[in-house]
Design an enzyme around this catalytic site. Structure first.
Site, PDB file in Angstrom:
ATOM      1  CB  SER A   1      38.998  51.554  -1.494  1.00  0.00           C
ATOM      2  OG  SER A   1      37.900  51.620  -2.395  1.00  0.00           O
TER       3      SER A   1
ATOM      4  CE1 TYR B   1      40.196  56.876  -2.260  1.00  0.00           C
ATOM      5  CE2 TYR B   1      39.197  55.184  -3.632  1.00  0.00           C
ATOM      6  CZ  TYR B   1      39.364  55.794  -2.401  1.00  0.00           C
ATOM      7  OH  TYR B   1      38.686  55.302  -1.312  1.00  0.00           O
TER       8      TYR B   1
END
Length: 262
Positions: free
Chosen positions: A140, A153
């Site tokens: 990501s 995350y």
């Protein structure tokens, strides 16, 4: 591999994983689909079998669970037909770091990092011995941006990028291609896991557009593919600046700015 290799896709029941499954099936590959939701996997498999004629196996597993993950690792180690791993399964959390329950953090880390490493480690030796194959790790852009306020995350996705780049350097000479794919905001169910209504966000990419772009990078054998980044020169400059620092790390004394002043 004399014929097209089978592709194992994790997190395949929906979103990015399902799109990868469809694209590879249409390219003539057989599939092994892994996810927790058996009903969704069966529905996807039935549709792709009918549309493409692909042979599709379903493996239901929660990859954050060590016991359930073992069977997937064994399949990757032992099934010589599998030549491509799409390491897509992952999750996110809502709230700030101090608001998140440690059990939820443990599960996120287990799925986003530990499971990804275990699956890559299960298949990599066999691919290296065969002299061909590919591992695609879905990271990501958040892994590059601590300012987005997703500390755990984001840290797991920074891990995915580093691991992918390091594996690429180690395995490329043995014929194994490793790609890190860095989406930004993409219309998937992960937003619901974080308690965010994706329709309130701007600049959200559709899953089909993301995967199609990622596959262009795959076909070009890019080590890092960032579909939302239009100015590739920014990434190239980032990488050049990082690499320029490397010689400076080998020092026997601290930098002058850290020396005590008289």
């Amino acid at each position: 591999m004399t014929s097209k290799p089978s592709v194992l896709v994790t997190g395949a029941s929906t979103g990015i994983g399902a799109a990868y499954a469809e694209r590879f099936a249409r390219r003539g590959h057989d599939l092994v689909l892994v996810a927790r939701n058996t009903a969704r996997l069966e529905a996807l498999a039935d549709r792709l079998r009918a549309d493409t004629g692909a042979t599709i196996d379903i493996l239901s597993a929660d990859l954050a669970d060590t016991t359930q993950r073992v069977a997937i690792e064994a399949r990757l180690r032992d099934d010589a037909r599998i030549g491509i791993l799409i390491n897509n399964a992952g999750t996110s959390l809502g709230g700030t770091f101090i608001e998140q329950a440690i059990d939820d953090i443990d599960r996120l880390v287990a799925l986003n990092t530990t499971a990804l490493v275990h699956l890559a480690h299960a298949i990599a030796p066999r691919l290296a011995q065969a002299g061909e194959g590919a591992i695609v790790n879905i990271g990501s852009a958040v892994g590059l941006v601590p300012e987005f306020g997703m500390p755990v995350y984001g840290a797991t996705k920074a891990f995915v990028l580093h691991l992918s780049q390091a594996l690429s350097l180690q395995l490329a000479s043995q014929g194994v291609y490793v790609q890190a794919v860095l989406p930004a905001a993409t219309r998937t169910e992960i937003w619901g896991h974080a308690g965010v209504d994706v329709d309130t966000l701007s600049g959200v990419m559709e899953v089909d557009d993301l995967v199609d772009a990622a596959l262009v990078g795959f076909d070009r054998r890019e080590p890092v593919t960032i579909p939302p980044l239009h100015d590739v020169g920014q990434w190239e400059a980032f990488e050049a600046a990082r690499q320029a620092m490397i010689p400076g790390f080998a020092q026997s004394r601290p930098a002058d700015r850290y020396l005590a002043t008289a």
